[in-house]
Design a protein around this motif. Structure first.
Motif, PDB file in Angstrom:
ATOM      1  N   GLN A  59      -8.437  -2.043   9.247  1.00 54.40           N
ATOM      2  CA  GLN A  59      -7.442  -2.876   8.567  1.00 54.40           C
ATOM      3  C   GLN A  59      -6.154  -3.103   9.356  1.00 54.40           C
ATOM      4  O   GLN A  59      -5.134  -3.494   8.783  1.00 54.40           O
ATOM      5  N   GLU A  60      -6.198  -2.844  10.682  1.00 55.35           N
ATOM      6  CA  GLU A  60      -5.062  -3.178  11.550  1.00 55.35           C
ATOM      7  C   GLU A  60      -5.573  -4.151  12.602  1.00 55.35           C
ATOM      8  O   GLU A  60      -6.642  -3.933  13.192  1.00 55.35           O
TER       9      GLU A  60
ATOM     10  N   ARG B  58      -1.729  -3.921   2.850  1.00 58.06           N
ATOM     11  CA  ARG B  58      -1.118  -3.233   3.998  1.00 58.06           C
ATOM     12  C   ARG B  58      -0.323  -4.190   4.862  1.00 58.06           C
ATOM     13  O   ARG B  58       0.778  -3.871   5.319  1.00 58.06           O
ATOM     14  N   ALA B  59      -0.905  -5.379   5.106  1.00 59.16           N
ATOM     15  CA  ALA B  59      -0.237  -6.368   5.966  1.00 59.16           C
ATOM     16  C   ALA B  59       1.053  -6.865   5.309  1.00 59.16           C
ATOM     17  O   ALA B  59       2.088  -6.981   5.973  1.00 59.16           O
ATOM     18  N   ASP B  61       2.854  -5.317   3.069  1.00 65.26           N
ATOM     19  CA  ASP B  61       3.808  -4.205   3.060  1.00 65.26           C
ATOM     20  C   ASP B  61       4.488  -4.077   4.425  1.00 65.26           C
ATOM     21  O   ASP B  61       5.706  -3.899   4.511  1.00 65.26           O
ATOM     22  N   LYS B  62       3.695  -4.201   5.472  1.00 60.27           N
ATOM     23  CA  LYS B  62       4.231  -4.084   6.830  1.00 60.27           C
ATOM     24  C   LYS B  62       5.237  -5.207   7.123  1.00 60.27           C
ATOM     25  O   LYS B  62       6.307  -4.970   7.689  1.00 60.27           O
ATOM     26  N   ILE B  63       4.883  -6.432   6.722  1.00 57.97           N
ATOM     27  CA  ILE B  63       5.766  -7.580   6.949  1.00 57.97           C
ATOM     28  C   ILE B  63       7.088  -7.387   6.187  1.00 57.97           C
ATOM     29  O   ILE B  63       8.176  -7.627   6.720  1.00 57.97           O
ATOM     30  N   GLN B  65       8.394  -4.506   5.241  1.00 60.95           N
ATOM     31  CA  GLN B  65       9.137  -3.399   5.878  1.00 60.95           C
ATOM     32  C   GLN B  65       9.872  -3.891   7.124  1.00 60.95           C
ATOM     33  O   GLN B  65      11.004  -3.488   7.391  1.00 60.95           O
ATOM     34  N   GLN B  66       9.195  -4.772   7.883  1.00 56.57           N
ATOM     35  CA  GLN B  66       9.823  -5.316   9.100  1.00 56.57           C
ATOM     36  C   GLN B  66      11.065  -6.128   8.733  1.00 56.57           C
ATOM     37  O   GLN B  66      12.092  -6.038   9.406  1.00 56.57           O
ATOM     38  N   TYR B 114       5.524 -14.919   8.931  1.00 53.56           N
ATOM     39  CA  TYR B 114       4.544 -13.850   9.143  1.00 53.56           C
ATOM     40  C   TYR B 114       3.402 -13.908   8.133  1.00 53.56           C
ATOM     41  O   TYR B 114       2.257 -13.600   8.462  1.00 53.56           O
ATOM     42  N   ARG B 118      -0.206 -13.651   9.696  1.00 54.55           N
ATOM     43  CA  ARG B 118      -0.485 -12.221   9.834  1.00 54.55           C
ATOM     44  C   ARG B 118      -0.970 -11.575   8.538  1.00 54.55           C
ATOM     45  O   ARG B 118      -1.223 -10.371   8.490  1.00 54.55           O
TER      46      ARG B 118
END
Lengths: 83, 147
Positions: A59-60, B58-59, B61-63, B65-66, B114, B118
């Motif tokens: 998932q990355e 997850r993606a 959340d990451k975006i 957080q960035q 993003y 992404r």
């Protein structure tokens, strides 16, 4: 090693299934793709232009040169179109 | 920070109000909402949005957080739908809250750039002529280099 392979969008349609478990000795994403392509025409068609595809390892997002290591889940898909 | 990936419709106004009311001492909220647009000939029947459950959350959340690491935001939120949507339905929204508008605008713009390339979503358009996957645009990928 057994690994879970997922396909999305038009890649899923061309391969004809959303996911499968494969027993593979491939060390990198590119080697795994080569194994799949050698299996059947539908894989060869789906992966005919890898530059149009993206890959995620557990998932990355990754690259075709990325070592598989302990990765359990490998997903292939076209460029994303969110938003 | 709220991130929701859902099939169900959402009410843009209600979501914006709830987000605003949950904030403390801020000076600015920027919100953006994406809508299923019909094509130029008006023949779009529906849009089907596929996603990668697990990686999507997850993606996003990451975006988010960035964005929070980069601008001084007090909060941000993302809602993105999947499944079958009719023309004019709302697809997704983002909102950002900050002391000043510049950070809120920039962070919302960043989130959208993003999200486009992404976040693991894929859109398919179904028209009278058949079904076609929406192709990613080079300009979407190029937009990331702005940041």
């Amino acid at each position: 090693m057994k690994r879970e392979i997922l396909y999305f969008a038009w890649l899923r349609e061309r391969v004809g299934l959303p996911r499968e478990t494969v027993d593979t000795e491939a060390r990198t994403v590119a080697e795994l793709v080569a194994e799949l392509v050698a299996r059947e025409d539908r894989y060869a068609l789906a992966f005919s232009d890898p530059s149009t595809l993206r890959v995620a390892l557990d998932q990355e997002l990754g690259e075709f040169a990325t070592p598989l290591g302990d990765t359990r889940e490998i997903a292939f898909f076209p460029p994303m179109t969110g938003g | 920070m709220m991130i929701r990936v859902q099939n169900a419709p959402f009410d843009f106004g209600q979501e914006c109000n709830a987000f605003a009311q949950a904030q403390g001492n801020i000076g600015a909220i920027v919100s953006f909402c994406g809508i299923v647009r019909n094509n130029d000939t008006g023949t779009l029947h529906r849009m089907e949005i596929e996603h990668y459950p697990g990686m999507t959350e997850r993606a996003l959340d990451k975006i988010a957080q960035q964005a929070r690491a980069r601008w001084s935001l007090s909060d941000c939120m993302i809602i993105h739908r999947y499944g079958t949507l009719a023309p004019e339905e709302l697809i997704m929204m983002v909102a950002t809250a900050s002391a000043h508008r510049a950070s809120a605008f920039a962070a919302a713009d960043f989130l959208m750039d993003y999200l486009k390339s992404r976040a693991p979503f894929w859109k398919k358009e179904i028209t009278e002529q058949g079904a076609e996957w929406v192709a990613a645009k080079d300009s979407d990928e190029d937009a990331l280099s702005r940041w």
